[in-house]
Design a protein around this motif. Sequence first.
Motif, PDB file in Angstrom:
ATOM      1  N   ASN A 160       0.820  -1.210   0.000  1.00 25.50           N
ATOM      2  CA  ASN A 160       0.000   0.000   0.000  1.00 25.50           C
ATOM      3  C   ASN A 160       0.855   1.260   0.000  1.00 25.50           C
ATOM      4  OD1 ASN A 160      -2.710  -1.091   0.096  1.00 25.50           O
ATOM      5  ND2 ASN A 160      -2.215  -1.797   2.155  1.00 25.50           N
ATOM      6  N   SER A 161       2.156   1.102  -0.033  1.00 25.26           N
ATOM      7  CA  SER A 161       3.056   2.247   0.106  1.00 25.26           C
ATOM      8  C   SER A 161       3.350   2.890  -1.239  1.00 25.26           C
ATOM      9  CB  SER A 161       4.353   1.791   0.762  1.00 25.26           C
ATOM     10  OG  SER A 161       4.996   0.843  -0.046  1.00 25.26           O
ATOM     11  N   ASP A 162       3.974   4.055  -1.164  1.00 26.13           N
ATOM     12  CA  ASP A 162       4.374   4.793  -2.357  1.00 26.13           C
ATOM     13  C   ASP A 162       5.701   4.253  -2.861  1.00 26.13           C
ATOM     14  OD1 ASP A 162       4.634   8.409  -3.012  1.00 26.13           O
ATOM     15  OD2 ASP A 162       4.478   6.678  -4.341  1.00 26.13           O
ATOM     16  N   ASN A 163       5.847   4.169  -4.174  1.00 28.63           N
ATOM     17  CA  ASN A 163       7.094   3.681  -4.761  1.00 28.63           C
ATOM     18  C   ASN A 163       7.173   4.234  -6.169  1.00 28.63           C
ATOM     19  OD1 ASN A 163       9.295   2.376  -5.741  1.00 28.63           O
ATOM     20  ND2 ASN A 163       8.526   0.302  -5.388  1.00 28.63           N
ATOM     21  N   ARG A 164       8.105   5.162  -6.403  1.00 27.54           N
ATOM     22  CA  ARG A 164       8.159   5.883  -7.676  1.00 27.54           C
ATOM     23  C   ARG A 164       9.385   5.580  -8.499  1.00 27.54           C
ATOM     24  NH1 ARG A 164       5.004  11.444  -6.517  1.00 27.54           N
ATOM     25  NH2 ARG A 164       3.642  10.626  -4.874  1.00 27.54           N
ATOM     26  N   GLU A 165      10.213   4.640  -8.047  1.00 28.60           N
ATOM     27  CA  GLU A 165      11.436   4.315  -8.758  1.00 28.60           C
ATOM     28  C   GLU A 165      11.177   3.236  -9.800  1.00 28.60           C
ATOM     29  OE1 GLU A 165      14.299   5.872  -8.531  1.00 28.60           O
ATOM     30  OE2 GLU A 165      13.362   7.242  -7.094  1.00 28.60           O
ATOM     31  N   PRO A 166      11.488   3.486 -11.068  1.00 29.44           N
ATOM     32  CA  PRO A 166      11.232   2.474 -12.104  1.00 29.44           C
ATOM     33  C   PRO A 166      11.888   1.132 -11.807  1.00 29.44           C
ATOM     34  CG  PRO A 166      11.753   4.588 -13.114  1.00 29.44           C
ATOM     35  CD  PRO A 166      12.015   4.740 -11.648  1.00 29.44           C
ATOM     36  N   ASN A 167      13.083   1.158 -11.185  1.00 31.08           N
ATOM     37  CA  ASN A 167      13.787  -0.114 -10.978  1.00 31.08           C
ATOM     38  C   ASN A 167      13.167  -0.955  -9.868  1.00 31.08           C
ATOM     39  OD1 ASN A 167      14.639   1.210  -8.687  1.00 31.08           O
ATOM     40  ND2 ASN A 167      16.762   1.447  -9.346  1.00 31.08           N
ATOM     41  N   ARG A 168      12.113  -0.436  -9.204  1.00 33.01           N
ATOM     42  CA  ARG A 168      11.418  -1.222  -8.197  1.00 33.01           C
ATOM     43  C   ARG A 168      10.243  -1.990  -8.799  1.00 33.01           C
ATOM     44  NH1 ARG A 168      12.320   0.595  -2.988  1.00 33.01           N
ATOM     45  NH2 ARG A 168      11.103  -1.232  -2.381  1.00 33.01           N
ATOM     46  N   TYR A 169       9.994  -1.776 -10.086  1.00 32.47           N
ATOM     47  CA  TYR A 169       8.916  -2.478 -10.778  1.00 32.47           C
ATOM     48  C   TYR A 169       9.533  -3.587 -11.632  1.00 32.47           C
ATOM     49  CZ  TYR A 169       5.822   1.277  -9.305  1.00 32.47           C
ATOM     50  OH  TYR A 169       5.090   2.159  -8.552  1.00 32.47           O
ATOM     51  N   ASP A 170       8.877  -4.727 -11.641  1.00 29.73           N
ATOM     52  CA  ASP A 170       9.480  -5.914 -12.229  1.00 29.73           C
ATOM     53  C   ASP A 170       8.866  -6.342 -13.552  1.00 29.73           C
ATOM     54  OD1 ASP A 170       9.232  -6.363  -8.938  1.00 29.73           O
ATOM     55  OD2 ASP A 170      11.219  -6.707  -9.807  1.00 29.73           O
ATOM     56  N   TYR A 171       7.676  -5.870 -13.821  1.00 30.59           N
ATOM     57  CA  TYR A 171       6.997  -6.239 -15.063  1.00 30.59           C
ATOM     58  C   TYR A 171       6.600  -4.948 -15.783  1.00 30.59           C
ATOM     59  CZ  TYR A 171       6.463 -10.632 -12.496  1.00 30.59           C
ATOM     60  OH  TYR A 171       6.703 -11.758 -11.764  1.00 30.59           O
ATOM     61  N   TRP A 172       6.838  -4.928 -17.101  1.00 28.45           N
ATOM     62  CA  TRP A 172       6.586  -3.714 -17.880  1.00 28.45           C
ATOM     63  C   TRP A 172       5.806  -4.054 -19.138  1.00 28.45           C
ATOM     64  CZ3 TRP A 172       7.915   1.246 -16.498  1.00 28.45           C
ATOM     65  CH2 TRP A 172       8.731   1.368 -15.356  1.00 28.45           C
ATOM     66  N   GLY A 173       4.914  -3.154 -19.511  1.00 31.93           N
ATOM     67  CA  GLY A 173       4.227  -3.252 -20.785  1.00 31.93           C
ATOM     68  C   GLY A 173       5.071  -2.631 -21.884  1.00 31.93           C
ATOM     69  N   GLN A 174       4.579  -2.685 -23.103  1.00 27.59           N
ATOM     70  CA  GLN A 174       5.354  -2.251 -24.266  1.00 27.59           C
ATOM     71  C   GLN A 174       5.237  -0.753 -24.519  1.00 27.59           C
ATOM     72  OE1 GLN A 174       2.313  -3.129 -24.427  1.00 27.59           O
ATOM     73  NE2 GLN A 174       1.360  -1.996 -26.092  1.00 27.59           N
ATOM     74  N   GLY A 175       4.311  -0.080 -23.887  1.00 24.69           N
ATOM     75  CA  GLY A 175       4.167   1.364 -24.074  1.00 24.69           C
ATOM     76  C   GLY A 175       3.124   1.732 -25.110  1.00 24.69           C
ATOM     77  N   THR A 176       2.497   2.858 -24.893  1.00 26.15           N
ATOM     78  CA  THR A 176       1.534   3.399 -25.846  1.00 26.15           C
ATOM     79  C   THR A 176       1.788   4.895 -25.989  1.00 26.15           C
ATOM     80  OG1 THR A 176      -0.841   3.559 -26.404  1.00 26.15           O
ATOM     81  CG2 THR A 176      -0.260   3.763 -24.059  1.00 26.15           C
ATOM     82  N   GLN A 177       1.813   5.366 -27.229  1.00 21.13           N
ATOM     83  CA  GLN A 177       2.177   6.758 -27.516  1.00 21.13           C
ATOM     84  C   GLN A 177       0.997   7.685 -27.251  1.00 21.13           C
ATOM     85  OE1 GLN A 177       5.223   8.214 -28.782  1.00 21.13           O
ATOM     86  NE2 GLN A 177       4.134  10.101 -28.266  1.00 21.13           N
ATOM     87  N   VAL A 178       1.261   8.750 -26.521  1.00 21.63           N
ATOM     88  CA  VAL A 178       0.293   9.822 -26.315  1.00 21.63           C
ATOM     89  C   VAL A 178       0.897  11.103 -26.862  1.00 21.63           C
ATOM     90  CG1 VAL A 178      -0.899  11.237 -24.602  1.00 21.63           C
ATOM     91  CG2 VAL A 178      -0.766   8.753 -24.297  1.00 21.63           C
ATOM     92  N   THR A 179       0.190  11.738 -27.779  1.00 23.38           N
ATOM     93  CA  THR A 179       0.655  12.985 -28.371  1.00 23.38           C
ATOM     94  C   THR A 179      -0.418  14.039 -28.184  1.00 23.38           C
ATOM     95  OG1 THR A 179       1.928  11.769 -30.037  1.00 23.38           O
ATOM     96  CG2 THR A 179       1.500  14.109 -30.457  1.00 23.38           C
TER      97      THR A 179
END
Length: 126
Positions: free
Chosen positions: A104-123
Amino acid sequence: VQLQASGGGLVQAGGSLRLSCAASGRTFSTNAMGWFRQAPGKEREFVARISWSGRNTYYADSVKGRFIISRDNAKNTVYLQMNSLKPEDTAVYYCAAESRLLSNSDNREPNRYDYWGQGTQVTVSS
């Protein structure tokens, strides 16, 4: 295990988009999830996070009051509702999941996340 982000596109400033991140291969109902973004020439930055239960949400100052993160554990999906979009919101948006359970805590560091999606472009055009 796969995270599939979708919903990006081209929108005028002031408009709205809703991003979705659908997980497959395993359930993430007991994992905190986050959204990050990366603009050209810039580092990946934190946007929003939601706890495993959905009761706790955290936002970057730059999107607070405009973006809303939510989740539907029955659908194994996380959403990012983006309102009042600005040109500076233009980026590739990534969803991510933390492997630690029941956080339930805050965690803003990318390296603390283990699974990633491929990304979607927002313009966002001005």
